[in-house]
Design a protein around this motif. Structure first.
Motif, short mmCIF file in Angstrom:
data_model
loop_
_atom_site.label_atom_id
_atom_site.label_comp_id
_atom_site.label_asym_id
_atom_site.label_seq_id
_atom_site.Cartn_x
_atom_site.Cartn_y
_atom_site.Cartn_z
N ALA A 1 40.39 45.61 40.68
CA ALA A 1 41.69 46.12 41.16
C ALA A 1 42.87 45.33 40.59
O ALA A 1 44.00 45.81 40.54
N GLU A 2 42.59 44.09 40.13
CA GLU A 2 43.66 43.25 39.58
C GLU A 2 43.76 43.33 38.06
O GLU A 2 44.59 42.67 37.44
N HIS A 3 42.91 44.15 37.46
CA HIS A 3 42.90 44.27 35.99
C HIS A 3 44.19 44.97 35.51
O HIS A 3 44.77 45.78 36.22
N VAL A 4 44.61 44.64 34.27
CA VAL A 4 45.85 45.19 33.71
C VAL A 4 45.68 46.59 33.13
O VAL A 4 46.66 47.16 32.63
N PHE B 1 39.95 38.37 35.38
CA PHE B 1 40.59 38.80 36.63
C PHE B 1 39.55 38.64 37.74
O PHE B 1 38.37 38.86 37.51
N PRO B 2 40.00 38.30 38.96
CA PRO B 2 39.04 38.12 40.06
C PRO B 2 38.33 39.43 40.43
O PRO B 2 37.13 39.42 40.71
N THR B 3 39.07 40.54 40.45
CA THR B 3 38.46 41.83 40.80
C THR B 3 39.01 42.90 39.87
O THR B 3 40.05 42.72 39.23
N THR C 1 38.69 48.86 47.67
CA THR C 1 38.92 49.93 46.70
C THR C 1 38.72 51.26 47.40
O THR C 1 37.95 51.37 48.36
N ILE D 1 35.74 41.27 33.92
CA ILE D 1 35.49 40.60 35.20
C ILE D 1 34.22 39.77 35.11
O ILE D 1 34.18 38.62 35.51
N GLU E 1 48.29 49.10 34.19
CA GLU E 1 49.62 48.77 33.65
C GLU E 1 49.69 49.09 32.15
O GLU E 1 50.72 49.57 31.66
#
Ligand SMILES: [Zn+2]
Length: 352
Positions: free
Chosen positions: A269-272, A265-267, A2, A259, A275
């Motif tokens: 940074a992968e959260h929606v 989500f794994p981390t 990050t 998380i 988006e």
């Protein structure tokens, strides 16, 4: 990896006046308070240090700990202490206004009354408001684990308190539901929400953390929900997403909680969350159960800024969306909006 938070941004995010719309008062309980109340009320904890409880492998795994923490709350004074510490701890990290959930189902089933829960919460919140200037409204959450009939009884009890002018009841501005989503249908709760809505209470619903976008839409259609708490699965359905964008139906999103509790989500940074906002959804930023996830609202803002590489103005815009999605009357929102916009200028970190 990050991106590092630029110097000065972390401090500014901590001080930024922030609104929170998705926070459970029971989930703000300090570990020391869990220990104190467990001892006072003779509740056996399975570990000596409550922080050891706070590790989860799923939403339902978290809920077992959440229910244990709830069980140490017995007297009106316990609720007052919890509420006071909750608001003082929030204010220490820039919280200026919160619409806080409380979930009394377990306590009502154990023979306590809604009147003493509400009066206790009001007593503690009033003390914290006088001390810090923070303001807190309450949302009574139905616990789906107790079913629809219990929700209907609870809303009737709340309406009876309103008719009686009970202490603190004016602080309860809305209803919602939380707890497990598995094996549940939103429509089961339509009657409880209908009674609340008919009495002028605002409505929200936890959905889309462990359920699909059709369940999110059902909360709006069948329950009259004006906000959705979490709503993570909404992007799976473009039609539901478009509807929420067009109508600006708010989502109260809790990325770090997703998380740490739901392992959605794994981390980070992968959260929606990025988006969601990119699509034009009114997606706000919240902590959910900060004490149980080693979190506070300042840390959540910093974590999100770092994970997504967002700068000051983006984070101020997120704070303003919290104001837009809150249930204060228009004049109250205008005051908060002006305060956040003022902070945009006065707290702006130096260029990095
Ligand atoms: Zn929640």
């Amino acid at each position: 990896m990050t991106a590092p938070v630029v110097p000065g941004l972390a401090e500014a995010l901590e001080a930024l006046p922030k609104v929170e719309l998705h926070c459970h008062v029971e989930g703000t309980m300090r570990p020391a308070t869990v220990s104190d109340l467990a001892a006072a009320n003779e509740v056996d904890l399975p570990v000596a240090d409550p922080t050891e409880l706070y590790r989860y492998d799923s939403l339902d795994g978290f809920l077992r700990v959440f229910w244990l923490v709830q069980s140490v709350l017995v007297t009106q004074g316990d609720w007052a202490r919890l509420a006071y510490e909750s608001a003082v701890d929030g204010a220490a990290h820039g919280l200026v206004y919160r619409e806080s959930f409380f979930t009394p189902a377990r306590h009502l089933a154990a023979g306590r009354t809604l009147a003493e829960v509400v009066a206790g919460l009001d007593e503690g919140l009033a003390a914290a408001e006088a001390e810090t200037g923070v303001r807190v409204a309450l949302i009574l959450d139905f616990d789906r684990d107790f079913g629809a009939a219990a929700a209907e009884e609870t809303v009737d009890a709340l309406l009876a308190l309103r008719r009686a002018g009970a202490t603190g009841v004016e602080r309860v501005v809305g209803v919602g539901y939380d707890s497990t989503e598995i094996g549940q249908e939103p429509g089961w709760y339509a009657e409880a929400f209908r009674r609340a809505g008919a009495a002028g209470l605002r409505r929200t619903a936890h959905q889309g953390e462990d359920s699909g976008p059709e369940a999110i839409a059902a909360c709006v259609d069948l329950l009259g929900a004006e906000r959705i708490d979490h709503g993570l699965s909404i992007l799976e359905d473009p039609d539901v997403t478009s509807r929420f964008v067009d109508d600006q139906i708010a989502l109260t999103v809790c990325p770090s909680s997703n998380i740490r509790i739901a392992n959605a989500f794994p981390t980070l940074a992968e959260h929606v969350f990025p988006e969601m906002r990119h699509r034009g959804l009114l997606a706000t930023l919240n902590t959910d159960d900060p004490a149980l996830t080693d979190l506070d609202l300042g840390r959540e803002y910093r974590a999100v800024a770092s994970a997504f590489g967002w700068g000051w103005d983006t984070m101020v815009d997120i704070a303003l969306d919290g104001v837009a999605a809150c249930w204060l009357p228009d004049d109250g929102k205008a005051v908060l909006r002006a305060r956040v916009e003022d902070a945009r200028t006065t707290l702006r970190p130096p260029p990095g």
